[in-house]
Design an enzyme around this catalytic site. Structure first.
Site, PDB file in Angstrom:
ATOM      1  N   ASP A   1       0.813  -1.224   0.000  1.00 43.69           N
ATOM      2  CA  ASP A   1       0.000   0.000   0.000  1.00 43.69           C
ATOM      3  C   ASP A   1       0.841   1.265   0.000  1.00 43.69           C
ATOM      4  O   ASP A   1       2.026   1.229   0.323  1.00 43.69           O
ATOM      5  CB  ASP A   1      -0.847   0.066   1.289  1.00 43.69           C
ATOM      6  CG  ASP A   1      -1.934  -0.973   1.321  1.00 43.69           C
ATOM      7  OD1 ASP A   1      -2.348  -1.450   0.257  1.00 43.69           O
ATOM      8  OD2 ASP A   1      -2.364  -1.305   2.447  1.00 43.69           O
TER       9      ASP A   1
ATOM     10  N   TYR B   1       6.537  -9.830   7.412  1.00 49.06           N
ATOM     11  CA  TYR B   1       6.295  -8.397   7.600  1.00 49.06           C
ATOM     12  C   TYR B   1       6.641  -8.022   9.032  1.00 49.06           C
ATOM     13  O   TYR B   1       6.484  -8.830   9.951  1.00 49.06           O
ATOM     14  CB  TYR B   1       4.813  -8.064   7.399  1.00 49.06           C
ATOM     15  CG  TYR B   1       4.333  -8.053   5.969  1.00 49.06           C
ATOM     16  CD1 TYR B   1       4.379  -6.887   5.210  1.00 49.06           C
ATOM     17  CD2 TYR B   1       3.790  -9.196   5.383  1.00 49.06           C
ATOM     18  CE1 TYR B   1       3.911  -6.852   3.906  1.00 49.06           C
ATOM     19  CE2 TYR B   1       3.323  -9.174   4.071  1.00 49.06           C
ATOM     20  CZ  TYR B   1       3.386  -8.002   3.341  1.00 49.06           C
ATOM     21  OH  TYR B   1       2.929  -7.973   2.050  1.00 49.06           O
TER      22      TYR B   1
END
Lengths: 274, 274
Positions: free
Chosen positions: A57, A115
């Protein structure tokens, strides 16, 4: 035709995410332009297609996103990284380039993505840290967050941890590990002489890192997990509600989507490379 | 009159250093403007004088610089930090404000300053790290650097470690401690489960931190010490030359001034606070 794989790192602050868009600067767009120029200079005919692994994103960072392209250009595999870096802005770097099998696909070859979501938990934000961390003023109880770690691990329907707009058939995903870590404010690692020497600072506090590895993630999934764990750590959401979110798939049982700047895609490990 | 002390953190990337200048944006300039506005709104008459502790160079960062000002404005001491932060850009934060004795002076009250110089030692720079670290491609031998640590410690004439233009009578300064640390690339601290989980990345390497504490520093002194230690670690300058630099004060026996972006002023500890 050779298939070349790129390992890509970027500071996402100034980009509208990975995926190419018409009127916005994206990592894929900038990389595609640099690659097109390079290959054209080397005699490659026609358009080049870049296939990325993770469509991060806007504002999300990466230290190991992956992309491939096919070319007939004859250049040593490791040289593509250096040639591309010479044409890229400093906030995007190709860390490695290498030839892979034609069968390799960044998204379809089974992989394990890691992540890290970082939170700066201090009274006042520290400018040298907040570019890559979400700042939270209120004191977070990391032990509460740790009690929720196991709820996410395994194969589950993560419908409650997915933003609207995701065009996927199944919302079942597998999280292989999830751990919450705490470091003293010095940022030099806990318990070291160096860390101890600097903890007596004006703005006492801690850095919390949520490290999660899985075989695939839904749209905003890591940021919603982070937002949920933050609420748990603040005592605003109990563990049973989180369990119910996994079982029943109701988005309102999960927390808000935590800000993009705190998220970094650390690594993608492919089964074919192990 | 009350004397208020501010602890200030900033990302130095977009500033021409601390000290106020006519045609450049500086940390002191921006802070002085915010303070003047705030005090004027609160009924303070006339100019406000801001006295800073460390005149950090252009591009140098801080997590604990110190400044004072005198005012008759009646506001709880800790509130000045919040009121100033509301008027400051995000890359400058006042971490704390507190009333101190009239005798306290940021530069003349005896203190211990701690600086950290960070080096990213990888094949290719990683954009999420290089904003606050100097990138070096060639492999550095940290054990060589460590052999030079003791040379700097103690009271010495640091003429060889001072840039031209410094207007000081004596170049004798005392370094209380100097240590070179190494961390794996993950940045999560050595030997931790979290660190181990992420070290197998595309771009293996290490982060080197030079942590130095002293009672006072000359112009560019920490950056020249860092530049010297880097040359030692690369095998380009031997330990004897560094010893001679301290003894004889010849600038050419020390290394180059390492880039500003790698330097962060971590903390200033005053004797009056202990």
């Amino acid at each position: 035709m050779r298939r070349i794989r790129l390992i890509i790192a970027y500071d996402g602050t100034n980009y509208s995410g990975w995926q190419i868009q018409e009127n916005a600067t994206t990592v894929e767009g900038v990389l595609h332009d640099a690659l097109s120029e390079l290959l054209s200079d080397m005699g490659h005919d026609g358009e080049v297609e870049l296939i990325g692994a993770s469509r991060t994103d806007a504002g999300v960072h990466a230290e190991g996103n992956v992309a491939v392209f096919d070319t007939e250009v004859q250049m040593a595999e490791e040289k593509f990284a250096y040639a591309l870096n010479a044409r890229l802005p400093e906030d995007i770097r190709v860390l490695r380039s290498e030839e892979v099998s034609d069968n390799f696909h960044p998204r379809y070859t089974p992989s394990h993505k890691t992540y890290v979501y970082q939170i700066l938990n201090t009274r006042i934000p520290i400018p040298t840290l907040t570019r890559y961390m979400h700042h939270l003023y209120e004191d977070i109880d990391i032990n509460m967050m740790r009690q929720a770690e196991d709820i996410f691990i395994g194969e589950h329907d993560f419908s409650a941890f997915c933003s609207a707009g995701a065009q996927v058939k199944s919302k079942v995903r597998t999280i292989e590990s999830l751990k919450v870590y705490e470091e003293p404010l010095s940022g030099f690692g806990s318990g070291t002489e160096k860390g101890e020497a600097l903890t007596d600072s004006a703005n006492r506090g801690k850095i919390i890192s949520i490290v999660v590895t899985g075989t695939g993630f839904l749209y905003n999934m890591v940021r919603i997990i982070a937002g949920t764990l933050i609420e748990v750590g603040l005592g605003r959401r109990d563990i049973d509600t989180v369990r119910r979110a996994i079982l029943e798939g109701d988005r309102t049982d999960a927390g808000p989507t935590a800000p993009a700047k705190g998220l970094t895609l650390k690594r993608i490990l492919y089964d074919t490379d192990q």
